[in-house]
Design a protein around this motif. Sequence first.
Motif, mmCIF file in Angstrom:
data_model
loop_
_atom_site.group_PDB
_atom_site.id
_atom_site.type_symbol
_atom_site.label_atom_id
_atom_site.label_comp_id
_atom_site.label_asym_id
_atom_site.label_seq_id
_atom_site.Cartn_x
_atom_site.Cartn_y
_atom_site.Cartn_z
ATOM 1 N N LYS A 1 0.869 -1.167 0.000
ATOM 2 C CA LYS A 1 0.000 0.000 0.000
ATOM 3 C C LYS A 1 0.911 1.224 0.000
ATOM 4 C CE LYS A 1 -4.111 1.909 2.262
ATOM 5 N NZ LYS A 1 -5.011 1.799 3.441
ATOM 6 N N VAL A 2 0.834 2.031 -1.067
ATOM 7 C CA VAL A 2 1.800 3.104 -1.291
ATOM 8 C C VAL A 2 1.098 4.460 -1.360
ATOM 9 C CG1 VAL A 2 3.643 3.967 -2.779
ATOM 10 C CG2 VAL A 2 3.231 1.496 -2.617
ATOM 11 N N GLN B 1 -1.221 -1.161 -4.366
ATOM 12 C CA GLN B 1 -2.368 -0.294 -4.103
ATOM 13 C C GLN B 1 -1.834 1.122 -3.910
ATOM 14 O OE1 GLN B 1 -4.890 -1.645 -0.918
ATOM 15 N NE2 GLN B 1 -6.008 0.291 -0.793
ATOM 16 N N VAL B 2 -2.128 2.015 -4.848
ATOM 17 C CA VAL B 2 -1.470 3.321 -4.890
ATOM 18 C C VAL B 2 -2.458 4.460 -4.650
ATOM 19 C CG1 VAL B 2 -0.032 4.876 -6.260
ATOM 20 C CG2 VAL B 2 0.185 2.396 -6.557
ATOM 21 N N SER C 1 -6.153 10.612 8.504
ATOM 22 C CA SER C 1 -6.043 10.048 9.844
ATOM 23 C C SER C 1 -6.556 8.615 9.882
ATOM 24 C CB SER C 1 -6.836 10.905 10.833
ATOM 25 O OG SER C 1 -6.789 10.356 12.126
ATOM 26 N N GLY C 2 -5.773 7.738 10.478
ATOM 27 C CA GLY C 2 -6.182 6.345 10.619
ATOM 28 C C GLY C 2 -5.794 5.452 9.462
ATOM 29 N N GLU C 3 -5.322 6.050 8.346
ATOM 30 C CA GLU C 3 -4.914 5.224 7.200
ATOM 31 C C GLU C 3 -3.525 4.657 7.432
ATOM 32 O OE1 GLU C 3 -5.852 5.814 3.131
ATOM 33 O OE2 GLU C 3 -6.760 7.781 3.542
ATOM 34 N N ASN C 4 -3.308 3.473 6.933
ATOM 35 C CA ASN C 4 -2.003 2.820 7.029
ATOM 36 C C ASN C 4 -1.389 2.656 5.642
ATOM 37 O OD1 ASN C 4 -2.050 2.408 9.875
ATOM 38 N ND2 ASN C 4 -3.450 0.693 9.573
ATOM 39 N N ALA D 1 4.419 3.105 8.083
ATOM 40 C CA ALA D 1 5.215 2.824 6.882
ATOM 41 C C ALA D 1 6.554 2.204 7.249
ATOM 42 C CB ALA D 1 5.437 4.101 6.075
ATOM 43 N N SER D 2 6.927 1.165 6.546
ATOM 44 C CA SER D 2 8.235 0.543 6.763
ATOM 45 C C SER D 2 9.298 1.113 5.836
ATOM 46 C CB SER D 2 8.139 -0.974 6.552
ATOM 47 O OG SER D 2 7.708 -1.265 5.221
ATOM 48 N N GLN D 3 8.853 1.787 4.748
ATOM 49 C CA GLN D 3 9.786 2.407 3.809
ATOM 50 C C GLN D 3 9.356 3.841 3.530
ATOM 51 O OE1 GLN D 3 9.725 -0.726 0.534
ATOM 52 N NE2 GLN D 3 11.914 -0.286 0.577
ATOM 53 N N PHE D 4 10.349 4.691 3.289
ATOM 54 C CA PHE D 4 10.100 6.085 2.926
ATOM 55 C C PHE D 4 11.060 6.441 1.805
ATOM 56 C CE2 PHE D 4 10.250 10.639 3.013
ATOM 57 C CZ PHE D 4 9.017 11.059 3.501
ATOM 58 N N PHE D 5 10.524 6.897 0.687
ATOM 59 C CA PHE D 5 11.338 7.321 -0.440
ATOM 60 C C PHE D 5 11.271 8.841 -0.557
ATOM 61 C CE2 PHE D 5 10.342 3.154 -2.948
ATOM 62 C CZ PHE D 5 11.080 2.431 -2.017
#
Length: 374
Positions: free
Chosen positions: A52-53, A80-81, A125-128, A155-159
């Motif tokens: 989920k991006v 899912q973008v 708010s509340g979205e993952n 989020a486990s990654q940040f670009f």
Amino acid sequence: KNMSASAVCHQFRAPAGAGRIRRAANRSARAAKRVSARASPVVSAASVSPRKVLIVNTNGGGHANIGFWLAKTLAAQGHQVTLNVVGEQDDKKMQKPPFSYFGELTSAGVRTVWANPGDLASKASGENFDVVVDNNGKDLDSVGPVADFAVAAGASQFFFVSSAGMYKPTATPPHLEGDAVKESAGHNQVESMLASKPFKYSSFRPQYFTGYGNNKDCEEWFFDRLVRGRPVPVPGSGDQLSVVAHAEDVATMMAAAVGNDAAAGQVFNAVTNKAVTLNGMVEICAKAAGVTPTIVNYDVNDMPEGVEVKKAFPFRPIHFYSYPAKALEVLDWKPKHDLATDMAERFAFYKASGRADKEMAFENDDKILNHVRR
């Protein structure tokens, strides 16, 4: 000095730069062996489970097209973008590419929304999200709220879409990841801040780019002069090296980092793997337009009064050339586009847009040309 097309060369002409490329290639080969021997091999996009991006996308400038292509690429890979455009949906900018092409994204399953970075915490708010991409900010004030939201969203990654413009000028191009940067640059401060966050961050430093959806004058500057039979003023000798990538190649590089632990903490030059000289850019655009160019090179230290080279030419008048060594090593990435084909496609779009038939003034050009000929 006037130069015919036959006198223009757009291949590598800097031995020091060529040497750095060879050394980078050798490092790539050695690194590839090391990567294959590790327990955690490079993960290809095809083998990554859907993520989920969230892409926070600028509402202006050339970088907007990176987000457009990234959303399209990730959706095609099954992710899912959500593409969040900074600003308001009714902004007049939304009537121009790439925003006017958003129907292509929504039909591919991409969700498009509008919110400023500081409003993400309330509006989403509340979205993952598994991955958050900042393709908007240039400093701590603009990126900080997005990074904080990414942490809250799990989020486990940040670009971060940074900039190759932060490199200090060099006499030995190309710029490689790890080369000296301007410490005061906002992008540099952002990268330092992201390294302290609990997610795995990666930074991508683009330079000049083109491609479908581009809305910032690059090749158009050259076409404007070539289709009207005008001389093309180019600063310096014209042998300075630069690089122009297709936005899709930048997007596929970033997509290759999704779910890829090898990308954690890495900086990537988000560029293509082949340089072009400034004179060469003229020649390639001229070939796309079906004309023979007249190139007039001029001394940047002897400019006519009232004319600045940064406003008289779309590229920097020095060697400004980055090489994607890290992406070739770590991400197993390769560009699919070539500049000549890209320019042919962009010229077709240019002609169809009607821009070739519009009246234009070339005041800076005329001042430069008259100054050279005096």
